[in-house]
Design a protein around this motif. Structure first.
Motif, PDB file in Angstrom:
ATOM      1  N   CYS A 137      63.261  30.423  57.115  1.00 64.61           N
ATOM      2  CA  CYS A 137      63.167  30.560  55.544  1.00 64.61           C
ATOM      3  C   CYS A 137      61.538  31.429  55.392  1.00 64.61           C
ATOM      4  O   CYS A 137      61.476  32.391  54.521  1.00 64.61           O
ATOM      5  N   LEU A 140      63.337  39.678  59.513  1.00 65.02           N
ATOM      6  CA  LEU A 140      64.400  39.055  59.237  1.00 65.02           C
ATOM      7  C   LEU A 140      65.398  38.459  60.502  1.00 65.02           C
ATOM      8  O   LEU A 140      66.326  37.674  60.355  1.00 65.02           O
ATOM      9  N   GLY A 199      64.267  35.629  61.634  1.00 63.05           N
ATOM     10  CA  GLY A 199      64.422  34.526  60.720  1.00 63.05           C
ATOM     11  C   GLY A 199      66.009  34.097  60.742  1.00 63.05           C
ATOM     12  O   GLY A 199      66.396  32.837  60.558  1.00 63.05           O
ATOM     13  N   MET A 200      67.009  35.023  60.795  1.00 66.56           N
ATOM     14  CA  MET A 200      68.134  34.705  60.661  1.00 66.56           C
ATOM     15  C   MET A 200      68.830  34.106  61.939  1.00 66.56           C
ATOM     16  O   MET A 200      69.376  33.022  61.904  1.00 66.56           O
ATOM     17  N   PHE A 232      61.899  35.084  55.650  1.00 66.56           N
ATOM     18  CA  PHE A 232      62.091  35.738  54.426  1.00 66.56           C
ATOM     19  C   PHE A 232      61.171  35.854  53.569  1.00 66.56           C
ATOM     20  O   PHE A 232      61.044  36.793  52.785  1.00 66.56           O
ATOM     21  N   TRP A 233      60.258  34.748  53.369  1.00 64.09           N
ATOM     22  CA  TRP A 233      59.166  34.585  52.608  1.00 64.09           C
ATOM     23  C   TRP A 233      58.286  35.959  52.886  1.00 64.09           C
ATOM     24  O   TRP A 233      57.525  36.723  51.926  1.00 64.09           O
ATOM     25  N   TRP A 240      58.737  38.513  54.372  1.00 67.77           N
ATOM     26  CA  TRP A 240      59.137  40.009  54.149  1.00 67.77           C
ATOM     27  C   TRP A 240      59.004  40.252  52.536  1.00 67.77           C
ATOM     28  O   TRP A 240      58.539  41.306  52.210  1.00 67.77           O
ATOM     29  N   LEU A 241      59.445  39.290  51.875  1.00 67.10           N
ATOM     30  CA  LEU A 241      59.628  39.468  50.231  1.00 67.10           C
ATOM     31  C   LEU A 241      58.265  39.192  49.455  1.00 67.10           C
ATOM     32  O   LEU A 241      57.964  39.813  48.587  1.00 67.10           O
TER      33      LEU A 241
END
Length: 110
Positions: free
Chosen positions: A20, A36, A39-40, A23-24, A26-27
């Motif tokens: 998670c 990602l 992350g995935m 994603f944080w 990245w965004l």
């Protein structure tokens, strides 16, 4: 509860938080979209680790995991993000772990 439950929960919590956080990053932190990929993978590892928990019901395994996740997230806040948890974070984490213990250790009909 077998001897694999607690290590699986702890590893799952770290994998989920790391996934998670990718994603944080990245965004919210402007990191590369390439964040990602690990992350995935980390989120897939998280899902697999939860299957190692000794429980006949997925819902019960996930419910008990919640307290471990919350406590691990508070640890992440401190160790990775550098924000020391306050007393309310600590109290909340303890309450969650008590709930986890009740779910995992409560007597069940055989």
């Amino acid at each position: 509860m077998n001897g694999m439950t607690l290590p699986a929960y702890i590893a799952a919590a770290l994998a989920e938080i790391a996934g998670c956080f990718a994603f944080w990053a990245w965004l919210k932190l402007g990191k590369s979209v390439l964040w990602l990929l690990p992350g995935m993978a980390s989120l897939a590892l998280f899902a697999w680790l939860l299957t190692l928990v000794d429980s006949g019901q997925a819902g019960r395994a996930y419910a008990a995991y919640g307290g471990v996740y919350i406590t691990a997230a508070i640890g992440w806040l401190w160790m990775v993000e550098g924000v020391r948890p306050d007393r309310w974070d600590i109290i909340g984490g303890v309450v969650c772990l008590v709930g986890t213990a009740i779910i995992l250790l409560g007597p069940r009909p055989v």
